[in-house]
Design an enzyme around this catalytic site. Structure first.
Site, PDB file in Angstrom:
ATOM      1  N   SER A 168      -8.084   1.062  -5.771  1.00  0.00           N
ATOM      2  CA  SER A 168      -8.280   1.047  -7.221  1.00  0.00           C
ATOM      3  C   SER A 168      -8.902  -0.254  -7.682  1.00  0.00           C
ATOM      4  O   SER A 168      -9.374  -0.335  -8.816  1.00  0.00           O
ATOM      5  CB  SER A 168      -6.923   1.166  -7.920  1.00  0.00           C
ATOM      6  OG  SER A 168      -6.266   2.329  -7.522  1.00  0.00           O
ATOM      7  N   GLU A 174     -15.653   7.340  -8.751  1.00  0.00           N
ATOM      8  CA  GLU A 174     -16.450   6.114  -8.833  1.00  0.00           C
ATOM      9  C   GLU A 174     -16.924   5.812  -7.404  1.00  0.00           C
ATOM     10  O   GLU A 174     -16.092   5.727  -6.490  1.00  0.00           O
ATOM     11  CB  GLU A 174     -15.582   4.930  -9.293  1.00  0.00           C
ATOM     12  CG  GLU A 174     -15.363   4.840 -10.787  1.00  0.00           C
ATOM     13  CD  GLU A 174     -14.651   3.545 -11.165  1.00  0.00           C
ATOM     14  OE1 GLU A 174     -15.222   2.739 -11.893  1.00  0.00           O
ATOM     15  OE2 GLU A 174     -13.495   3.344 -10.728  1.00  0.00           O
TER      16      GLU A 174
HETATM   17  N1  LIG Z   1      -1.974   6.599  -7.915  1.00  0.00           N
HETATM   18  C1  LIG Z   1      -3.132   6.702  -8.537  1.00  0.00           C
HETATM   19  O1  LIG Z   1      -3.238   7.272  -9.641  1.00  0.00           O
HETATM   20  C2  LIG Z   1      -4.385   6.175  -7.892  1.00  0.00           C
HETATM   21  C3  LIG Z   1      -5.623   6.531  -8.450  1.00  0.00           C
HETATM   22  C4  LIG Z   1      -6.784   6.106  -7.793  1.00  0.00           C
HETATM   23  C5  LIG Z   1      -6.686   5.323  -6.650  1.00  0.00           C
HETATM   24  N2  LIG Z   1      -5.446   4.971  -6.150  1.00  0.00           N
HETATM   25  C6  LIG Z   1      -5.419   4.191  -4.911  1.00  0.00           C
HETATM   26  O2  LIG Z   1      -5.145   5.080  -3.837  1.00  0.00           O
HETATM   27  C7  LIG Z   1      -4.435   4.376  -2.802  1.00  0.00           C
HETATM   28  C8  LIG Z   1      -3.139   5.104  -2.511  1.00  0.00           C
HETATM   29  O3  LIG Z   1      -2.356   5.116  -3.679  1.00  0.00           O
HETATM   30  P1  LIG Z   1      -1.178   6.176  -3.898  1.00  0.00           P
HETATM   31  O4  LIG Z   1      -0.876   6.167  -5.346  1.00  0.00           O
HETATM   32  O5  LIG Z   1      -1.519   7.449  -3.205  1.00  0.00           O
HETATM   33  O6  LIG Z   1       0.013   5.436  -3.106  1.00  0.00           O
HETATM   34  P2  LIG Z   1       1.355   6.079  -2.525  1.00  0.00           P
HETATM   35  O7  LIG Z   1       2.345   4.987  -2.522  1.00  0.00           O
HETATM   36  O8  LIG Z   1       1.687   7.353  -3.250  1.00  0.00           O
HETATM   37  O9  LIG Z   1       0.962   6.493  -1.024  1.00  0.00           O
HETATM   38  C9  LIG Z   1       0.555   5.564  -0.055  1.00  0.00           C
HETATM   39  C10 LIG Z   1       0.814   6.170   1.310  1.00  0.00           C
HETATM   40  O10 LIG Z   1       0.220   5.309   2.293  1.00  0.00           O
HETATM   41  C11 LIG Z   1       1.041   5.369   3.440  1.00  0.00           C
HETATM   42  N3  LIG Z   1       0.727   4.246   4.331  1.00  0.00           N
HETATM   43  C12 LIG Z   1       1.117   2.948   4.212  1.00  0.00           C
HETATM   44  N4  LIG Z   1       0.631   2.231   5.264  1.00  0.00           N
HETATM   45  C13 LIG Z   1      -0.091   3.098   6.027  1.00  0.00           C
HETATM   46  C14 LIG Z   1      -0.825   2.964   7.249  1.00  0.00           C
HETATM   47  N5  LIG Z   1      -0.925   1.808   7.889  1.00  0.00           N
HETATM   48  N6  LIG Z   1      -1.418   4.069   7.770  1.00  0.00           N
HETATM   49  C15 LIG Z   1      -1.300   5.276   7.149  1.00  0.00           C
HETATM   50  N7  LIG Z   1      -0.606   5.452   5.998  1.00  0.00           N
HETATM   51  C16 LIG Z   1      -0.016   4.385   5.443  1.00  0.00           C
HETATM   52  C17 LIG Z   1       2.474   5.364   2.878  1.00  0.00           C
HETATM   53  O11 LIG Z   1       3.408   5.840   3.833  1.00  0.00           O
HETATM   54  C18 LIG Z   1       2.307   6.302   1.671  1.00  0.00           C
HETATM   55  O12 LIG Z   1       2.608   7.645   2.017  1.00  0.00           O
HETATM   56  C19 LIG Z   1      -4.229   2.950  -3.312  1.00  0.00           C
HETATM   57  O13 LIG Z   1      -5.269   2.148  -2.806  1.00  0.00           O
HETATM   58  C20 LIG Z   1      -4.347   3.117  -4.829  1.00  0.00           C
HETATM   59  O14 LIG Z   1      -4.753   1.954  -5.460  1.00  0.00           O
HETATM   60  C21 LIG Z   1      -4.296   5.389  -6.740  1.00  0.00           C
END
Ligand SMILES: NC(=O)c1ccc[n+]([C@@H]2O[C@H](COP(=O)([O-])OP(=O)(O)OC[C@H]3O[C@@H](n4cnc5c(N)ncnc54)[C@H](O)[C@@H]3O)[C@@H](O)[C@H]2O)c1
Length: 296
Positions: free
Chosen positions: A118, A151
């Protein structure tokens, strides 16, 4: 591109896997946590049911979509024939640098390495690999199967070939890609996070309550969801991490996260995913709210 690897099965990872699989791509979904993988697959199944209920998918297409997804806990077993890897692991710079170094070592030479970060610098992530020209930001929005925007963020060294390939591939997913340069928060979060932070500040200062703040923004500004509820859906830990990246990146106090947000994250109140944030998400309430999002 046929074979996609998605790293992380959380909020975004399962949505990204769902979207690719429903468009006919083979997806290897990787998470370090077996529990997160199971939860991710079950979320995909429930979200496909919602699309069926709206008459936009058949049971056969659901089975095909789920059949396109294979789960792994080891990256080394998942990316041998990958054409594209989309990393959607936890928003933490050190973790992402480590994962990209590993991806670079394991993935075929021609494979494009994308991140759904993000806010973290694509240029910095690319520098952890020996193929910075093939590293790019592919920032999907939540919930991924519904939201049209992606994006597409060019790092300093991202090649035109990589950019064009990902821009076109996003269209085949039914998305609308937008070209963005690599600065903290890109466009979406550069504008959204200060608004969410200000909504938290407004609550913290006692100007109004949670529902009141959200109602003002929904009915007054025609936002489909109030900023505090949106923060709950994004994940309060994710909001905090993004604000910190912008605060560090611009050295500007206007991005400093509000102390209430810091406290809530420290107390484990992450929003929908932990069951509590600005709102209560006990199992039934959570199901109702997610169902409402899918009706948009
Ligand atoms: N939540 C949102 O609305 C949103 C929107 C756009 C982008 N993002 C981005 O997407 C990414 C994920 O966010 P999220 O909200 O899904 O987080 P989340 O906490 O829901 O999920 C993250 C997952 O990554 C896993 N993980 C951690 N280390 C890992 C590794 N070494 N190998 C494989 N898996 C691993 C965790 O076990 C977890 O299941 C982040 O970079 C976040 O900034 C989030």
């Amino acid at each position: 591109m046929k074979n996609i690897v998605v790293i992380g099965a959380g909020t975004m990872g399962n949505g990204i896997a769902h979207t690719f699989a429903q468009s006919g791509f083979k997806v290897n979904l990787v998470d370090v946590s077996e529990e997160a993988l199971q939860k991710g697959i079950s979320t995909i199944s429930k979200n496909l049911d919602r699309i069926i209920a709206k008459g936009n998918l058949s049971e056969e297409q659901k089975a095909e979509t789920l059949g396109n997804i294979t789960s792994f806990t080891e990256l080394s077993e998942a990316c041998g024939n990958a054409d594209l890897i989309v990393e959607a692991a936890t928003e933490n710079q050190d973790l992402k640098l480590k994962i990209f170094k590993q991806m670079d070592e394991l993935a075929p030479e021609n494979c494009i390495l994308a991140t759904n970060t993000s806010s973290i610098s694509i240029t910095k992530i690319a520098a952890a690999t020996k193929r910075p020209e093939k590293v790019i930001g592919m920032h999907f929005m939540n919930p991924v199967p519904i939201m049209k925007l992606v994006e597409i963020i060019k790092g300093y060294s991202t090649s035109k070939e990589t950019f064009d390939a990902i821009f076109e591939m996003s269209k085949t997913l039914g998305k609308v890609p937008v070209e963005v340069n690599d600065y903290p928060g890109f466009v979406a979060n550069r504008i959204l996070m200060p608004m969410i932070n200000e909504a938290i500040e407004t609550l913290y200062n006692g100007v109004a309550g949670v529902e009141e703040i959200d109602t003002v923004m929904k009915l007054g500004m025609a936002h489909p969801m109030g900023p505090l509820q949106l923060a709950d859906f994004i994940g309060l830990d994710v909001c905090l991490a993004i604000l910190n990246v912008m605060y560090d990146g611009f050295k500007n106090p206007k991005y400093a996260p509000n102390p209430l947000l810091v406290n809530m994250v420290t107390a484990g109140k992450m929003g929908v995913k932990s069951g509590e944030g600005f709102y209560d998400y006990s199992e039934t309430k959570k199901a109702e709210k997610v169902a409402r999002m899918f009706q948009r």
